[in-house]
Motif scaffolding. Structure first.
Motif, PDB file in Angstrom:
ATOM      1  N   MET A   1       0.831  -1.213   0.000  1.00  0.00           N
ATOM      2  CA  MET A   1       0.000   0.000   0.000  1.00  0.00           C
ATOM      3  C   MET A   1       0.857   1.252   0.000  1.00  0.00           C
ATOM      4  O   MET A   1       0.619   2.187  -0.763  1.00  0.00           O
ATOM      5  N   THR A   2       1.862   1.281   0.866  1.00  0.00           N
ATOM      6  CA  THR A   2       2.701   2.484   0.885  1.00  0.00           C
ATOM      7  C   THR A   2       3.486   2.589  -0.418  1.00  0.00           C
ATOM      8  O   THR A   2       3.668   3.679  -0.951  1.00  0.00           O
ATOM      9  N   TYR A   3       3.908   1.455  -0.951  1.00  0.00           N
ATOM     10  CA  TYR A   3       4.698   1.519  -2.178  1.00  0.00           C
ATOM     11  C   TYR A   3       3.847   1.991  -3.350  1.00  0.00           C
ATOM     12  O   TYR A   3       4.252   2.846  -4.133  1.00  0.00           O
ATOM     13  N   LYS A   4       2.636   1.446  -3.453  1.00  0.00           N
ATOM     14  CA  LYS A   4       1.785   1.802  -4.589  1.00  0.00           C
ATOM     15  C   LYS A   4       1.433   3.285  -4.596  1.00  0.00           C
ATOM     16  O   LYS A   4       1.403   3.911  -5.640  1.00  0.00           O
ATOM     17  N   SER A   5       1.145   3.803  -3.412  1.00  0.00           N
ATOM     18  CA  SER A   5       0.688   5.187  -3.408  1.00  0.00           C
ATOM     19  C   SER A   5       1.848   6.167  -3.429  1.00  0.00           C
ATOM     20  O   SER A   5       1.828   7.141  -4.154  1.00  0.00           O
ATOM     21  N   SER A   6       2.883   5.907  -2.639  1.00  0.00           N
ATOM     22  CA  SER A   6       3.912   6.938  -2.531  1.00  0.00           C
ATOM     23  C   SER A   6       5.261   6.488  -3.068  1.00  0.00           C
ATOM     24  O   SER A   6       6.231   7.225  -2.976  1.00  0.00           O
ATOM     25  N   ARG A   7       5.331   5.306  -3.658  1.00  0.00           N
ATOM     26  CA  ARG A   7       6.589   4.796  -4.242  1.00  0.00           C
ATOM     27  C   ARG A   7       7.714   4.707  -3.217  1.00  0.00           C
ATOM     28  O   ARG A   7       8.877   4.902  -3.543  1.00  0.00           O
ATOM     29  N   VAL A   8       7.346   4.512  -1.962  1.00  0.00           N
ATOM     30  CA  VAL A   8       8.371   4.380  -0.935  1.00  0.00           C
ATOM     31  C   VAL A   8       8.279   2.976  -0.372  1.00  0.00           C
ATOM     32  O   VAL A   8       7.187   2.508  -0.065  1.00  0.00           O
TER      33      VAL A   8
ATOM     34  N   SER B   1      -2.142   5.566  -7.512  1.00  0.00           N
ATOM     35  CA  SER B   1      -1.148   4.515  -7.707  1.00  0.00           C
ATOM     36  C   SER B   1      -0.963   4.170  -9.180  1.00  0.00           C
ATOM     37  O   SER B   1       0.068   3.652  -9.562  1.00  0.00           O
ATOM     38  N   THR B   2      -1.969   4.472 -10.025  1.00  0.00           N
ATOM     39  CA  THR B   2      -1.747   4.218 -11.445  1.00  0.00           C
ATOM     40  C   THR B   2      -0.915   5.336 -12.062  1.00  0.00           C
ATOM     41  O   THR B   2      -0.012   5.091 -12.842  1.00  0.00           O
ATOM     42  N   ASN B   3      -1.259   6.570 -11.713  1.00  0.00           N
ATOM     43  CA  ASN B   3      -0.513   7.674 -12.312  1.00  0.00           C
ATOM     44  C   ASN B   3      -0.537   8.906 -11.424  1.00  0.00           C
ATOM     45  O   ASN B   3      -1.463   9.703 -11.476  1.00  0.00           O
ATOM     46  N   PRO B   4       0.480   9.042 -10.588  1.00  0.00           N
ATOM     47  CA  PRO B   4       0.481  10.130  -9.609  1.00  0.00           C
ATOM     48  C   PRO B   4       0.382  11.514 -10.259  1.00  0.00           C
ATOM     49  O   PRO B   4      -0.266  12.396  -9.736  1.00  0.00           O
ATOM     50  N   PHE B   5       0.994  11.677 -11.420  1.00  0.00           N
ATOM     51  CA  PHE B   5       1.035  13.022 -11.985  1.00  0.00           C
ATOM     52  C   PHE B   5      -0.283  13.400 -12.613  1.00  0.00           C
ATOM     53  O   PHE B   5      -0.784  14.497 -12.412  1.00  0.00           O
ATOM     54  N   ALA B   6      -0.879  12.430 -13.325  1.00  0.00           N
ATOM     55  CA  ALA B   6      -2.192  12.701 -13.906  1.00  0.00           C
ATOM     56  C   ALA B   6      -3.190  13.015 -12.811  1.00  0.00           C
ATOM     57  O   ALA B   6      -4.005  13.927 -12.937  1.00  0.00           O
ATOM     58  N   SER B   7      -3.110  12.261 -11.695  1.00  0.00           N
ATOM     59  CA  SER B   7      -4.110  12.474 -10.667  1.00  0.00           C
ATOM     60  C   SER B   7      -3.907  13.812  -9.977  1.00  0.00           C
ATOM     61  O   SER B   7      -4.851  14.432  -9.512  1.00  0.00           O
TER      62      SER B   7
ATOM     63  N   CYS C   1      -5.681  16.214 -11.950  1.00  0.00           N
ATOM     64  CA  CYS C   1      -7.124  16.123 -11.755  1.00  0.00           C
ATOM     65  C   CYS C   1      -7.568  16.694 -10.414  1.00  0.00           C
ATOM     66  O   CYS C   1      -8.733  16.630 -10.056  1.00  0.00           O
ATOM     67  N   GLY C   2      -6.649  17.180  -9.636  1.00  0.00           N
ATOM     68  CA  GLY C   2      -7.020  17.847  -8.402  1.00  0.00           C
ATOM     69  C   GLY C   2      -7.182  16.916  -7.217  1.00  0.00           C
ATOM     70  O   GLY C   2      -7.754  17.288  -6.205  1.00  0.00           O
ATOM     71  N   LEU C   3      -6.710  15.685  -7.326  1.00  0.00           N
ATOM     72  CA  LEU C   3      -6.780  14.792  -6.172  1.00  0.00           C
ATOM     73  C   LEU C   3      -5.707  15.193  -5.173  1.00  0.00           C
ATOM     74  O   LEU C   3      -4.606  15.580  -5.561  1.00  0.00           O
ATOM     75  N   ASN C   4      -6.032  15.082  -3.924  1.00  0.00           N
ATOM     76  CA  ASN C   4      -5.041  15.453  -2.924  1.00  0.00           C
ATOM     77  C   ASN C   4      -4.111  14.278  -2.634  1.00  0.00           C
ATOM     78  O   ASN C   4      -4.455  13.317  -1.970  1.00  0.00           O
ATOM     79  N   LEU C   5      -2.904  14.415  -3.155  1.00  0.00           N
ATOM     80  CA  LEU C   5      -1.916  13.358  -3.048  1.00  0.00           C
ATOM     81  C   LEU C   5      -1.585  13.034  -1.603  1.00  0.00           C
ATOM     82  O   LEU C   5      -1.526  11.876  -1.199  1.00  0.00           O
TER      83      LEU C   5
END
Lengths: 262, 325, 299
Positions: free
Chosen positions: C34-41, C180-186, C189-193
């Protein structure tokens, strides 16, 4: 690992290349013939597949179909380092210099294959490794000087403007005295003076045993520099000929007028 | 061409000046270390000898970070290779450090290649995870090959190469000499064909391939050198502390090596090595009363240095942007 | 013949108990993924945080720190752990997108600090921490099933079910998938990372707490047991593919079973060496994990 001793002139050719990523067809039946002793231009709108073609020639991409040869040697199945071994050298559109190395050292990387110092020489100051290192230094320095940027030799890439870095990139591609030199947008970001220096350097460089291919958007440069030009559009070769012929080609005019941004 | 010659000369001079300053610093430090045994003695000397061993370990991790951009949290494996090589050579054949050191180097190279080859395509996290497994596998291997390694208890190292010189002094000077030679060799590597090639492969792997430098070669080479250096560190460690046991080679000791490397900013010079080694050796010694604080301190140092380095690079970027709009 | 019949009677219990402990490795791996998918850490502090969680429950319920009931101790620990997870994320948030290397090192630093905290608070204690469930057991098709096994299964299913429900059905879950699919696109789109990251780090901490509480009764709790548990979770994540949540769960069960078989038929002393081999083999043969579909991509 040394560059092939044979110094004869060989053409670099590709026959019927097809390349696709997933469902996107990038190259369709591309055939080109690059003669030694001549400078070939490769032009076309953005996304026409010019860099992809370069990547196929140097082995970073593997075409789905088609053949690539350099003289009598088939290249399709050789990895990039083996092709480099045959004397095929290139510069990169997105500059690929190491920030940890000085400009001179970055250029010296181009000599990796022609240097023979072994691992012992890498750790101990053997006389042989020192001689070789001095020679490499001198070669790299004269490559920089031929492009008019010798004064930047000891700086790091971070300290230099993009135009100079572009020239460093080219110096590294030509320092190993390659037999085929592929330049990807060498004049991008250069000012008029630098572009003129670059053109002169390339004209001095060309000799009967050397294949030179240039991908470029600067039409003036291409028209003045090249002996023959291939025009790529949407992954196909749509025109080929001398600069005069290509300039008159109705298809080429349509593409360039239809897409004035390029 | 005369323009070029002039430029070369000018820049050589400028660079030479800088180099001299750095070399002077290292030389001053070396003189100090050479003179130290005449002033201090006993425990401090012993601690400094251990510090040299740890310096080699920290340098080995720094080498990996510098030349391949990867971290290892399993380098205690290679340190153990060297340490046990010294102990076992003494126990089985009665040979002292100077003869077992080359064996340690070869074992380190072999170990590095054997580990790096299957992981030559892995990068970043995957490599870090496999090095973690390496570190955790080590103690059980050591403990359960009792006949060779002495199991839990480990082995003693008592032989010294020069029979007539005081043991303490030769331990100190031999360790220092090995460290200095290692630093000189690393400086030589930086300018060598291989050094340039490895740094290019780190910065732009696919561009490097166009110049004949393959990723697999780069990965295996860096790992082999780094493991050999770690193994030398282990050999010196065994020689300096006169015992080896599985307790000194845990996942935590691997991570500590990384701490030593990070606090010396992953540099590969003698002073940097000494700083890293000193951090690993002196901190636990002088905080012995507060032993449980050591991991907290190390962890805090790791986070703090990483954040500061990041901050500094941000500021540099900002300044560069302002200079060149 | 005897070999074969021995095999037939040994195998089912081995598979069963392997799968049960595999559920726990899966829970650990889910947190990592989960942490890896969302924040690449890759959060190397995950195991230490889970270890601290179990120690806190022990400390709060056994009078070492407080004297609470088991349930309250868990609740109290969960709150503390959530705080620590938030704090660790806050510490590394400036470098999250910049460098794998730096963020890996930073999580190792946080892990060291947590490890130090455990040692500081609980010393080198080795403690037992049981689950408050009634003890019973029964045999089913030659396999002994204990109340502990059932607890593990039920809790794992509940937690995984809840997690997948959140990710599938809620706004936060949709944001998580997008990020998790595309941090930059999201981001465009205004999603709060940051809130998605925090969601991932907090759920990962809770998963770690649950896994630690469930795994401790089978061994014991000391400041060092957690690192081998962490390796097991990492192996599960590698086997399942670091990018796949279902993969992590399946990977956990596979690793649990494989470890049990190896311990029984080969040697129980070289478990970590076995896991090292599993990691290297998987990464060479299935670089994206066993579940990944083979897909071509642009170089």
């Amino acid at each position: 690992m040394t560059i092939m001793a044979d110094t004869g002139a060989h053409p670099l050719r590709a026959d019927g290349l097809h390349l696709s990523f997933g469902n996107v067809q990038v190259l369709t039946d591309v055939s080109i013939f690059l003669e030694p002793g001549r400078i070939t231009g490769l032009i076309g709108p953005n996304g026409a597949g010019k860099t992809s073609l370069f990547n196929c020639l140097t082995g970073l991409y593997r075409p789905k179909r088609g053949r690539i040869s350099f003289g009598d040697i088939q290249l399709e199945d050789l990895p990039p380092n083996r092709r480099a071994n045959l004397g095929i050298s290139r510069s990169f559109q997105h500059m690929a210099l190491s920030a940890d190395l000085s400009v001179l050292e970055n250029v010296m990387v181009g000599l990796t294959l022609s240097r023979t110092t072994g691992w012992v020489g890498a750790f101990l100051p053997l006389p042989a490794s020192r001689t070789e290192s001095v020679a490499a230094n001198r070669k790299a320095m004269s490559a920089l000087a031929s492009l008019g940027i010798a004064s930047a030799a000891m700086m790091t890439p971070a300290e230099l403007p993009p135009g100079t870095l572009r020239l460093v990139e080219i110096a590294r591609a030509m320092v190993c005295e390659p037999r085929a030199l592929l330049l990807d947008e060498p004049a991008a970001g250069l000012n008029a003076v630098e572009t003129r220096d670059l053109m002169r350097a390339l004209q001095r460089l060309i000799h009967p045993g050397l294949v030179v291919v240039v991908v470029e958007h600067d039409m003036d440069l291409i028209m003045q520099l090249c002996d023959q030009i291939y025009v790529l559009s949407a992954g196909r070769v749509i025109a080929y000929g001398s600069p005069q012929e290509v300039r008159r080609d109705p298809e080429v005019i349509r593409i360039y007028l239809g897409d004035p941004d390029d | 061409m005369s323009d070029m010659a002039q430029a070369t000369k000018r820049l050589r001079l400028a660079r030479g000046g800088l180099l001299d300053l750095r070399n002077l610093g290292a030389a001053a430090l070396l003189c100090l270390l050479l003179a130290l045994p005449f002033v201090v003695g006993g425990f401090l000397l012993y601690t400094l000898t251990l510090c040299f061993a740890n310096a080699l370990g920290a340098l080995s991790v720094s080498l990996l970070v510098r030349y391949s951009g990867e971290v290892s949290i399993g380098h205690s494996f290679f340190v153990a290779l060297g340490a046990y090589a010294v102990a076992i050579m003494e126990k089985q054949f009665g040979l002292s450090l100077l003869l077992s050191l080359p064996v340690a180097v070869l074992l380190g190279i072999a170990g590095g290649i054997i580990f790096a080859y299957p992981s030559r395509r892995l990068s970043g996290i995957y490599l870090a995870v496999s090095t973690m497994a390496l570190a955790l596998a080590l103690p059980e291997i050591l403990v359960h090959s009792e006949k060779v390694t002495g199991g839990f208890e480990g082995l003693y190292v008592t032989l010294v190469p020069l029979p007539s010189v005081a043991k303490e002094l030769q331990r100190y000077y031999i360790a220092l000499a090995i460290l200095v030679v290692a630093c000189l060799a690393l400086a030589q590597l930086r300018g060598s064909r291989q050094g340039l090639a490895l740094l290019m492969a780190r910065a732009h792997p696919s561009a490097a391939e166009a110049f004949g430098i393959t990723r697999g070669w780069a990965r295996v080479s860096v790992f082999a050198i780094s493991a050999a250096l770690a193994s030398v560190g282990g050999a010196v460690m065994a020689f300096a502390s006169s015992t080896v046991s599985p307790n000194s080679f845990t996942l935590w000791s691997s991570i500590f090596l990384l701490v030593g490397s990070v606090v010396s900013l992953n540099r590969l010079t003698l002073p940097a090595g000494i700083i890293g080694g000193a951090f690993l050796t002196l901190v636990p010694n002088y905080l012995a009363s507060a032993g449980d604080w050591v991991p907290i301190l190390y962890g805090a140092a790791l986070v703090a240095v990483t954040l500061c380095v990041n901050c500094a690079s941000d500021i540099r970027l900002l300044l560069a942007r302002r200079e060149r709009p | 013949m005897t070999v074969l019949s021995g095999f037939a009677s040994d195998l089912p219990p081995l598979l069963w108990s392997g799968a049960v402990s595999g559920c726990l490795y899966g829970l650990g791996a889910l947190g990592l993924v989960m942490t890896y998918k969302s924040s690449r850490v890759v959060n190397f502090a995950h195991g230490n945080l889970a270890g601290l969680a179990a120690f806190l429950v022990y400390g709060f319920s056994n009078g070492a720190l407080l004297n609470l009931s088991w349930g309250n101790a868990v609740l109290f620990s969960a709150v503390l752990i959530a705080l620590i997870a938030t704090l660790s994320y806050a510490l590394i948030s400036p470098i999250v997108f910049k460098s794998d290397l730096a963020s890996t090192i930073a999580t190792l630093g946080i892990g060291l600090m947590l490890q130090g905290l455990i040692q500081l608070l609980f010393g080198a204690d080795i403690v037992n921490l049981d689950l408050p469930v009634p003890r019973f057991g029964f045999s089913l098709a030659g396999v002994r099933v204990s109340s502990y096994d059932l607890t593990v299964l039920v809790v794992t299913l509940l937690i995984v079910g809840a997690l997948f429900f959140v990710i599938d059905r809620t706004r936060l879950g949709i944001a998580f998938r997008a990020v998790s699919t595309n941090p930059f696109a999201s981001r465009v789109c205004g999603l709060n990372l940051r809130s998605v990251h925090l969601f991932a780090w907090l759920s990962s901490a809770v998963l770690g707490l649950v896994a630690a509480l469930l795994i401790v009764p089978t061994t014991f709790l000391s400041s060092t047991t957690m690192s081998s548990f962490m390796l097991q979770a990492f192996t599960a994540a590698v086997v399942g593919g670091f990018n796949s949540l279902p993969g992590a769960a399946v990977g956990g069960v596979l690793v649990g079973i494989a470890m049990n078989l190896f311990a029984f038929y080969v040697s129980p002393e070289f478990m970590n060496t076995f896991l090292l081999a599993v990691i290297l083999l998987t990464l060479n043969l299935f670089p994206g994990g066993l579940l990944e579909k083979v897909s071509g991509g642009r170089v």
